[in-house]
Design a protein around this motif. Structure first.
Motif, PDB file in Angstrom:
ATOM      1  N   GLU A  42       0.733   6.021  -6.521  1.00  0.00           N
ATOM      2  CA  GLU A  42       0.016   5.936  -5.253  1.00  0.00           C
ATOM      3  C   GLU A  42       0.613   4.823  -4.397  1.00  0.00           C
ATOM      4  N   VAL A  44      -0.102   1.939  -1.937  1.00  0.00           N
ATOM      5  CA  VAL A  44      -1.244   1.094  -1.588  1.00  0.00           C
ATOM      6  C   VAL A  44      -0.801   0.091  -0.533  1.00  0.00           C
ATOM      7  N   LEU A  67      -7.685   2.245   8.055  1.00  0.00           N
ATOM      8  CA  LEU A  67      -8.836   2.989   7.540  1.00  0.00           C
ATOM      9  C   LEU A  67      -9.422   3.932   8.585  1.00  0.00           C
ATOM     10  N   GLN A  73      -5.746   8.814   6.370  1.00  0.00           N
ATOM     11  CA  GLN A  73      -6.863   9.274   5.548  1.00  0.00           C
ATOM     12  C   GLN A  73      -6.645  10.658   4.957  1.00  0.00           C
ATOM     13  N   PRO A  76      -3.643  12.023   0.306  1.00  0.00           N
ATOM     14  CA  PRO A  76      -4.315  11.518  -0.894  1.00  0.00           C
ATOM     15  C   PRO A  76      -3.518  10.478  -1.674  1.00  0.00           C
ATOM     16  N   VAL A  78      -2.072   7.907  -0.426  1.00  0.00           N
ATOM     17  CA  VAL A  78      -2.059   6.647   0.312  1.00  0.00           C
ATOM     18  C   VAL A  78      -3.448   6.023   0.293  1.00  0.00           C
ATOM     19  N   SER A  79      -3.507   4.743  -0.100  1.00  0.00           N
ATOM     20  CA  SER A  79      -4.767   3.992  -0.100  1.00  0.00           C
ATOM     21  C   SER A  79      -4.599   2.703   0.685  1.00  0.00           C
ATOM     22  N   VAL A  80      -5.717   2.217   1.194  1.00  0.00           N
ATOM     23  CA  VAL A  80      -5.741   0.951   1.926  1.00  0.00           C
ATOM     24  C   VAL A  80      -6.789   0.060   1.274  1.00  0.00           C
ATOM     25  N   PHE A  81      -6.392  -1.166   0.956  1.00  0.00           N
ATOM     26  CA  PHE A  81      -7.318  -2.164   0.425  1.00  0.00           C
ATOM     27  C   PHE A  81      -7.269  -3.376   1.333  1.00  0.00           C
ATOM     28  N   LEU A 100      -6.470  -2.693  -9.421  1.00  0.00           N
ATOM     29  CA  LEU A 100      -5.427  -1.736  -9.018  1.00  0.00           C
ATOM     30  C   LEU A 100      -4.545  -1.365 -10.199  1.00  0.00           C
ATOM     31  N   LYS A 104      -4.847   2.518 -11.543  1.00  0.00           N
ATOM     32  CA  LYS A 104      -3.785   3.341 -10.967  1.00  0.00           C
ATOM     33  C   LYS A 104      -2.532   3.211 -11.832  1.00  0.00           C
ATOM     34  N   PRO A 107       0.790   1.372  -9.079  1.00  0.00           N
ATOM     35  CA  PRO A 107       0.795   1.682  -7.643  1.00  0.00           C
ATOM     36  C   PRO A 107       1.976   1.023  -6.940  1.00  0.00           C
TER      37      PRO A 107
END
Length: 194
Positions: A42, A44, A67, A73, A76, A78-81, A100, A104, A107
């Motif tokens: 993923e 991140v 976000l 969005q 799938p 790609v994530s944002v923290f 994380l 994951k 990541p």
């Protein structure tokens, strides 16, 4: 037209007043994904900073923009923290990194943070290879983060860093956050929607 900054894969520097700033950075992000990302992990975007300090709010503002981005969005992988509501900062960075790494499969982290630098570099965004060293500008010992990093020089360093961060103009931080988030948006589109 060949843009000289794109010939190097380990570092790109561009000032926010450059009209091609987001194009240059987005090509750099695309190149990172093309050359370095292994598609089973993923991606991140780890946006580091706090909303309690104007100068250190670059990461959380970028996180908010990402976000709210419908393209980010929809992907799938790609994530944002880190955002204004739930910032990732010195007090919880190690815990977030542990979560994380536990949840994951290795990541691919691109860390985003504010930095202090020389007066003539204020407004410069750097996309670099290797981990970010968060808190270095204020003499904090935090773990290095990310396979790549994006930093924005929000003010000058060298003396009373905490006071300098508190007295940084929100305008410059906000403009840098717009360029960074726009670059990520465009880079993700270039890579995933080719």
């Amino acid at each position: 037209m060949i843009i000289p900054q794109l010939l190097r894969t380990d570092e790109i520097r561009v000032h926010i007043e450059n009209p091609l700033a987001s194009e240059i950075l987005s090509r750099g992000i695309w190149r990172i994904l093309e050359e370095e990302w292994r598609q089973q992990s993923e991606i991140v975007f780890l946006c580091i900073g706090t909303d309690r300090s104007t100068g250190d709010s670059l990461g959380p503002i970028v996180g908010n923009f990402l976000l709210e981005d419908p393209v980010i969005q929809k992907i799938p992988l790609v994530s944002v923290f880190g955002c204004l509501k739930e910032p990732v900062h010195a007090g919880n960075l190690e815990k977030v990194l542990q979560e994380l790494n536990d949840s994951k499969e290795k990541p691919f982290i691109i860390a985003i943070d504010a930095s202090l630098g020389r007066l003539e570099n204020i407004g410069t965004i750097k996309l670099g290879k290797g981990p970010l060293k968060p808190g270095a500008g204020v003499k904090k010992e935090l773990p290095p983060v990310g396979a790549f990093h994006i930093t924005g020089t929000v003010n000058f360093g060298g003396l009373m860093e905490y006071l300098v961060l508190q007295n940084t103009r929100l305008y410059i931080v906000y403009e840098m956050a717009k360029v960074i988030s726009d670059s990520i948006h465009k880079g993700i589109i270039l890579y995933f929607m080719k």
